[in-house]
Scaffold this motif. Sequence first.
Motif, short mmCIF file in Angstrom:
data_model
loop_
_atom_site.label_atom_id
_atom_site.label_comp_id
_atom_site.label_asym_id
_atom_site.label_seq_id
_atom_site.Cartn_x
_atom_site.Cartn_y
_atom_site.Cartn_z
N ALA A 184 9.01 5.02 5.65
CA ALA A 184 8.46 4.26 4.55
C ALA A 184 6.78 4.04 4.35
N LEU A 185 6.12 4.16 5.61
CA LEU A 185 4.73 4.03 5.54
C LEU A 185 3.86 5.42 5.05
N ARG A 186 2.83 5.00 4.25
CA ARG A 186 2.33 5.96 3.59
C ARG A 186 1.69 7.15 4.36
N GLN A 187 1.86 8.39 4.15
CA GLN A 187 1.38 9.43 5.09
C GLN A 187 -0.25 9.61 5.52
N ALA A 222 0.89 -1.22 -0.10
CA ALA A 222 -0.09 -0.21 -0.02
C ALA A 222 0.83 1.29 -0.20
N SER A 223 1.95 1.05 0.57
CA SER A 223 2.87 2.55 0.51
C SER A 223 3.78 2.47 -0.74
N GLY A 224 3.74 1.25 -1.42
CA GLY A 224 4.80 1.38 -2.52
C GLY A 224 6.19 1.38 -2.21
N VAL A 225 6.69 0.49 -1.12
CA VAL A 225 8.24 0.60 -0.98
C VAL A 225 8.48 -0.96 -0.99
N THR A 226 9.79 -1.07 -0.79
CA THR A 226 10.51 -2.37 -1.13
C THR A 226 9.95 -3.48 -0.24
N ALA A 227 9.86 -4.58 -0.75
CA ALA A 227 9.26 -5.87 -0.07
C ALA A 227 10.30 -6.34 1.03
#
Length: 454
Positions: free
Chosen positions: A408-411, A84-89
């Motif tokens: 990393a977490l989406r704001q 959901a945050s579009g960051v690396t797995a």
Amino acid sequence: MSQSIHGMWSSRLIFIFAASGSAIGLGNIWRFPYIAGENGGGFFVLVYLACILLIGVPIMASEILLGRAGRKSPINTMQDLTQASGVTASWQAIGWVGAIAGFTILSYYGVVAGWVLFYLLEMSTGGLVNANAQSTQEIFTTLTANPWALVGWQTLFMVMATYIAALGVVKGLQTAVKYMMPALYILLVMLVVWAATESGHFQESLTFLFSFRVEAFSVDALLAAMGHAFFTLSIGMGAIMAYGAYLPKGVSIIGASVTIAMLDTIVALLSALIIFPIVFANGLEGTEGPSLMFLTLPIAFANMPGGQFFGTLFFLLVSFAAITSAISLLEPVTAWLVERLRTTRAVSAMIVGFMAWLLGLGSAFSFNIMSDVHFFPGMTFFNLVDFASDKILLPVGGVLIALFTGWALRQTIIEEELGFAGYTINIWQALIRYIAPVAVGIVFVMKLQTLFTG
Ligand code: PHE
């Protein structure tokens, strides 16, 4: 998602009981006093308090936040939130490090909780009515020297914890914490009153615990205090994240974290204030190590009116404090197995409980048949799993959680869980982004340095 498939806590208060039930356990009553003793008191206690406030509370809030945002087991929650945050797995490692830490801790936790059950039986059947410094020493040594007794008690404890976990979040966990937590408080307060009025060494204990001396500084005390802050708050391995997944929307996460940390700290300090007066009154050493609680408390009960009754009640409550922590150690992987294998809760809980039990045999045997097996100089299997969990796995897991939530977490997920930016949220964010990771990093580097320089 507004609900978890595993169930939901019925209120804010129940969540506080559950999370503080996880936090308050052997760490507070058994471990805190003995490591405070080993590390010389004052300096250790101050660092510990600072770690709770600056590292513990913000990471606990992060875990609850992640849990509530994901509503699944930590492993799957981390998978959903990284996507959901579009960051690396790679951030999903948080779930796996946590699972390993959980097994490691639960394995030896079951062994020590087994000791508590043994003392409960001894106390209730009158085996400790005349306890003195010498006889408690003998009883403890005899118990730990007997591998089959240890495994028997460990098995009993693990079966009970697994049974509650198997009943599920609402029927098992919630029912267990609702009654045990308030009762534990009442008993602790009664014992502190006894220590303050009757023991004759209360003042000395206060001085030992709270007089800060700069020259008492040591890197080991620093690492021990920091590691213990993670351990005692149950953070860094996903237990609190798992519990956060069952928290209804609308409950303030930061408020709850502060409350839980406060309850936990109070119980640790009260436990030390019960145990140290007995240490000083009986010429025992505060540096006794893991046996400290078992050598001291029976003496207190032998010397107080109605001691057998209160002693029985007390060990009963320590057992429950241990159980309410053990079920939270089982929860992350149990919930994950339910999601992953689509098995029943009961089967999942039994798989996890059994594996932790199996690993725990190593700890049970390191007090007797394996006491000469050392993994590092002077380090038995028990010492090793203890060291690996609270001094390495939990701090590493905790820092990863802080960094993930901070950077990393989406704001929008943060805003959804905590509300829009405000004073407390800014402080929380600064603590997880900078203070907690840097502080843990510094302690690690200092410890590494001492390994090379001796
Ligand atoms: N906090 C528990 C105690 O103090 C131990 C624990 C650690 C429980 C990590 C869950 C997770 O005894």
